[in-house]
Design an enzyme around this catalytic site. Structure first.
Site, PDB file in Angstrom:
ATOM      1  N   THR A  36     -46.117 119.152  27.313  1.00 40.88           N
ATOM      2  CA  THR A  36     -45.854 117.900  26.585  1.00 40.88           C
ATOM      3  C   THR A  36     -46.261 118.011  25.117  1.00 40.88           C
ATOM      4  O   THR A  36     -46.085 117.060  24.361  1.00 40.88           O
ATOM      5  CB  THR A  36     -46.605 116.693  27.214  1.00 40.88           C
ATOM      6  OG1 THR A  36     -48.017 116.942  27.147  1.00 40.88           O
ATOM      7  CG2 THR A  36     -46.201 116.472  28.663  1.00 40.88           C
ATOM      8  N   PHE A  70     -58.580 118.661  26.908  1.00 43.24           N
ATOM      9  CA  PHE A  70     -57.604 117.568  26.766  1.00 43.24           C
ATOM     10  C   PHE A  70     -56.397 117.752  27.680  1.00 43.24           C
ATOM     11  O   PHE A  70     -55.661 116.804  27.905  1.00 43.24           O
ATOM     12  CB  PHE A  70     -57.082 117.506  25.319  1.00 43.24           C
ATOM     13  CG  PHE A  70     -58.167 117.319  24.308  1.00 43.24           C
ATOM     14  CD1 PHE A  70     -58.583 116.049  23.950  1.00 43.24           C
ATOM     15  CD2 PHE A  70     -58.798 118.408  23.716  1.00 43.24           C
ATOM     16  CE1 PHE A  70     -59.599 115.863  23.029  1.00 43.24           C
ATOM     17  CE2 PHE A  70     -59.813 118.236  22.800  1.00 43.24           C
ATOM     18  CZ  PHE A  70     -60.221 116.963  22.458  1.00 43.24           C
ATOM     19  N   ALA A  72     -53.754 117.722  30.240  1.00 43.10           N
ATOM     20  CA  ALA A  72     -53.531 116.894  31.433  1.00 43.10           C
ATOM     21  C   ALA A  72     -52.163 116.259  31.307  1.00 43.10           C
ATOM     22  O   ALA A  72     -51.577 116.227  30.223  1.00 43.10           O
ATOM     23  CB  ALA A  72     -54.591 115.791  31.525  1.00 43.10           C
ATOM     24  N   PHE A  73     -51.663 115.743  32.432  1.00 45.06           N
ATOM     25  CA  PHE A  73     -50.523 114.833  32.373  1.00 45.06           C
ATOM     26  C   PHE A  73     -51.094 113.420  32.346  1.00 45.06           C
ATOM     27  O   PHE A  73     -52.105 113.142  32.998  1.00 45.06           O
ATOM     28  CB  PHE A  73     -49.611 115.026  33.583  1.00 45.06           C
ATOM     29  CG  PHE A  73     -48.917 116.364  33.608  1.00 45.06           C
ATOM     30  CD1 PHE A  73     -48.452 116.943  32.437  1.00 45.06           C
ATOM     31  CD2 PHE A  73     -48.723 117.052  34.807  1.00 45.06           C
ATOM     32  CE1 PHE A  73     -47.801 118.179  32.451  1.00 45.06           C
ATOM     33  CE2 PHE A  73     -48.081 118.283  34.829  1.00 45.06           C
ATOM     34  CZ  PHE A  73     -47.619 118.849  33.647  1.00 45.06           C
ATOM     35  N   TYR A 138     -52.820 108.646  38.219  1.00 40.73           N
ATOM     36  CA  TYR A 138     -53.336 109.196  36.960  1.00 40.73           C
ATOM     37  C   TYR A 138     -54.827 108.878  36.807  1.00 40.73           C
ATOM     38  O   TYR A 138     -55.659 109.777  36.632  1.00 40.73           O
ATOM     39  CB  TYR A 138     -52.538 108.643  35.767  1.00 40.73           C
ATOM     40  CG  TYR A 138     -53.235 108.865  34.440  1.00 40.73           C
ATOM     41  CD1 TYR A 138     -53.482 110.153  33.981  1.00 40.73           C
ATOM     42  CD2 TYR A 138     -53.670 107.785  33.659  1.00 40.73           C
ATOM     43  CE1 TYR A 138     -54.148 110.364  32.769  1.00 40.73           C
ATOM     44  CE2 TYR A 138     -54.321 107.986  32.461  1.00 40.73           C
ATOM     45  CZ  TYR A 138     -54.561 109.282  32.012  1.00 40.73           C
ATOM     46  OH  TYR A 138     -55.229 109.476  30.827  1.00 40.73           O
TER      47      TYR A 138
HETATM   48  N1  LIG Z   1     -53.529 108.981  24.300  1.00 39.78           N
HETATM   49  C1  LIG Z   1     -54.291 108.087  24.905  1.00 39.78           C
HETATM   50  O1  LIG Z   1     -54.243 106.877  24.597  1.00 39.78           O
HETATM   51  C2  LIG Z   1     -55.277 108.526  25.969  1.00 39.78           C
HETATM   52  C3  LIG Z   1     -56.096 107.547  26.559  1.00 39.78           C
HETATM   53  C4  LIG Z   1     -57.021 107.956  27.528  1.00 39.78           C
HETATM   54  C5  LIG Z   1     -57.129 109.292  27.869  1.00 39.78           C
HETATM   55  N2  LIG Z   1     -56.294 110.212  27.301  1.00 39.78           N
HETATM   56  C6  LIG Z   1     -56.443 111.625  27.719  1.00 39.78           C
HETATM   57  O2  LIG Z   1     -56.544 112.419  26.554  1.00 39.78           O
HETATM   58  C7  LIG Z   1     -55.942 113.691  26.761  1.00 39.78           C
HETATM   59  C8  LIG Z   1     -54.962 113.967  25.660  1.00 39.78           C
HETATM   60  O3  LIG Z   1     -53.977 112.938  25.651  1.00 39.78           O
HETATM   61  P1  LIG Z   1     -52.741 113.004  24.646  1.00 39.78           P
HETATM   62  O4  LIG Z   1     -52.292 111.600  24.434  1.00 39.78           O
HETATM   63  O5  LIG Z   1     -53.095 113.848  23.484  1.00 39.78           O
HETATM   64  O6  LIG Z   1     -51.657 113.741  25.573  1.00 39.78           O
HETATM   65  P2  LIG Z   1     -50.587 114.873  25.170  1.00 39.78           P
HETATM   66  O7  LIG Z   1     -49.604 114.902  26.296  1.00 39.78           O
HETATM   67  O8  LIG Z   1     -50.085 114.656  23.793  1.00 39.78           O
HETATM   68  O9  LIG Z   1     -51.465 116.208  25.193  1.00 39.78           O
HETATM   69  C9  LIG Z   1     -51.793 116.915  26.362  1.00 39.78           C
HETATM   70  C10 LIG Z   1     -51.595 118.395  26.071  1.00 39.78           C
HETATM   71  O10 LIG Z   1     -51.985 119.165  27.211  1.00 39.78           O
HETATM   72  C11 LIG Z   1     -51.022 120.181  27.438  1.00 39.78           C
HETATM   73  N3  LIG Z   1     -51.094 120.520  28.873  1.00 39.78           N
HETATM   74  C12 LIG Z   1     -50.840 119.728  29.940  1.00 39.78           C
HETATM   75  N4  LIG Z   1     -51.071 120.389  31.094  1.00 39.78           N
HETATM   76  C13 LIG Z   1     -51.498 121.628  30.738  1.00 39.78           C
HETATM   77  C14 LIG Z   1     -51.926 122.778  31.470  1.00 39.78           C
HETATM   78  N5  LIG Z   1     -51.934 122.789  32.809  1.00 39.78           N
HETATM   79  N6  LIG Z   1     -52.335 123.876  30.798  1.00 39.78           N
HETATM   80  C15 LIG Z   1     -52.315 123.898  29.433  1.00 39.78           C
HETATM   81  N7  LIG Z   1     -51.916 122.841  28.687  1.00 39.78           N
HETATM   82  C16 LIG Z   1     -51.514 121.724  29.333  1.00 39.78           C
HETATM   83  C17 LIG Z   1     -49.699 119.573  26.984  1.00 39.78           C
HETATM   84  O11 LIG Z   1     -48.715 120.534  26.660  1.00 39.78           O
HETATM   85  C18 LIG Z   1     -50.149 118.765  25.767  1.00 39.78           C
HETATM   86  O12 LIG Z   1     -50.089 119.522  24.571  1.00 39.78           O
HETATM   87  C19 LIG Z   1     -55.325 113.657  28.153  1.00 39.78           C
HETATM   88  O13 LIG Z   1     -56.217 114.292  29.045  1.00 39.78           O
HETATM   89  C20 LIG Z   1     -55.225 112.167  28.453  1.00 39.78           C
HETATM   90  O14 LIG Z   1     -55.305 111.923  29.831  1.00 39.78           O
HETATM   91  C21 LIG Z   1     -55.377 109.868  26.354  1.00 39.78           C
END
Ligand SMILES: NC(=O)c1ccc[n+]([C@@H]2O[C@H](COP(=O)([O-])OP(=O)(O)OC[C@H]3O[C@@H](n4cnc5c(N)ncnc54)[C@H](O)[C@@H]3O)[C@@H](O)[C@H]2O)c1
Length: 319
Positions: A36, A70, A72-73, A138
């Site tokens: 992603t 970071f 995750a899906f 999630y």
């Molecule tokens: N954005 C928000 O508002 C928010 C709120 C609460 C928690 N989070 C948490 O923060 C983290 C980052 O969120 P984000 O918004 O930047 O998401 P994002 O999707 O932009 O970033 C996640 C990244 O992880 C990578 N990824 C996913 N699975 C992978 C794997 N198995 N191995 C290697 N890379 C992998 C993706 O390619 C992506 O670059 C996540 O864990 C999310 O659950 C985000």
């Protein structure tokens, strides 16, 4: 100077934190499978490994001082339709990562947890001791990881901090939010401002809130990044510290839409839609633990500033 592995550092939050680590003079390697994320999201000066956290044992070595995790899906709706995808990646992936860290002797972790671990709160601002009852796979997968980390701290002396983000928003220069599909309110409203979307749906206006629309706690992504740097300092062997990260005050959906109108000067047509199942009226953080334990206070709590930064990013990265 320390050396850090940043999993998911090609994504929204990870790229901003990686940029802050580099600016603070640290060495950074991003591990991301680009599922992603975007290659261009990896800040200049960081090393890049295109790979999965499930294979972290192949990439980690004792030269790293800590992992910031970071990867995750994070699409709530998708997790309801396809829960296995979330258990495999978020829980299975982190299990492999924790094993790889143990194997390499890397004993410090900062993890991206979420307000979704709490579910639908009954009371006011959420503290870390509020009931955790996630309402979707999630949130459940993230809570499971928090439990896994706690066990790792007790059994194997890991130093770990779980940061429970509320609604992350804003941008940091060239690093901003580009989820696909986008589900977060501010980038969705900005898509309307850019003409990429006809209108913004407001899901319910009869909640027990001042204007009847849902209230959420928006936290600037650069403030969030500062908390990660502080967490690296605060982490202590054998302890799993959990900190909520939010502004402590919420903004309603209508306030967000109105602020986007002011910041962009564009028309934002609104469509009233039925309430969505599982949407709590108000989700606001108590960030007292982050304040006390990390010495962290958000410096950009102003919604207009958050939206201005997000807008500057969105219009230069419009699809
Ligand atoms: N954005 C928000 O508002 C928010 C709120 C609460 C928690 N989070 C948490 O923060 C983290 C980052 O969120 P984000 O918004 O930047 O998401 P994002 O999707 O932009 O970033 C996640 C990244 O992880 C990578 N990824 C996913 N699975 C992978 C794997 N198995 N191995 C290697 N890379 C992998 C993706 O390619 C992506 O670059 C996540 O864990 C999310 O659950 C985000």
């Amino acid at each position: 100077m320390s050396k850090y592995l940043v999993t998911g550092g090609a994504g929204y939050v990870g790229s901003v934190v990686a940029a802050h680590l580099l600016e603070a003079g640290h060495e950074v390697t991003v591990l991301d499978d680009l599922s992603t994320g975007f290659r261009a999201g990896v800040p200049q000066g960081a090393g890049f490994i295109e790979g999965r956290i499930q294979d972290a044992a192949s990439y980690l070595d004792p030269s790293y001082d800590a992992v910031l995790h970071f990867a995750a899906f994070s699409q709530v709706g998708e997790s309801v339709v396809n829960p296995g995808k979330y258990w495999e990646n978020n829980v299975g992936g982190t299990l492999a990562l924790l094993g790889a860290m143990r194997g390499a002797g890397v004993r410090k972790l900062v993890f991206s947890s979420t307000a979704a671990t709490y579910g639908e709160p009954a009371e006011g601002p959420l503290t870390e001791s509020s009931v955790t009852a996630p309402t979707n796979p999630y949130g459940a997968s993230k809570l499971a990881v928090d439990h896994m980390i706690a066990g790792e701290c007790v059994a194997h002396g890991l130093a770990a901090v779980s940061l429970r983000y509320f609604n992350v928003a804003g941008a940091y220069g060239q690093f901003g939010e580009r989820h696909s599909p986008e589900t977060h309110l501010i980038p969705l409203v900005l898509q309307v401002a850019l003409g990429e979307r006809e209108s913004i749906s407001v899901f319910g206006d009869d909640y027990p809130t001042p204007d009847g629309t849902c209230v959420r706690d928006y936290i600037h992504v650069a403030d969030l990044a500062q908390a990660h740097l502080a967490a690296l300092e605060a982490a202590s062997a054998g302890e799993h510290l959990i900190c909520n990260l939010g502004n402590g005050s919420g903004f309603s959906v209508r306030e967000v839409v109105e602020t986007v109108r002011k910041v962009t000067g564009r028309e934002i047509p609104e469509v009233l839609a039925p309430r969505r199942a599982g949407d709590p009226a108000t989700l606001v953080a108590s960030a007292r633990t982050a304040h006390e334990r990390l010495g962290w206070t958000p410096s950009r709590p102003d919604l207009t500033g958050i939206i201005t930064d997000a807008w500057n990013f969105a219009r230069t990265h419009a699809s």
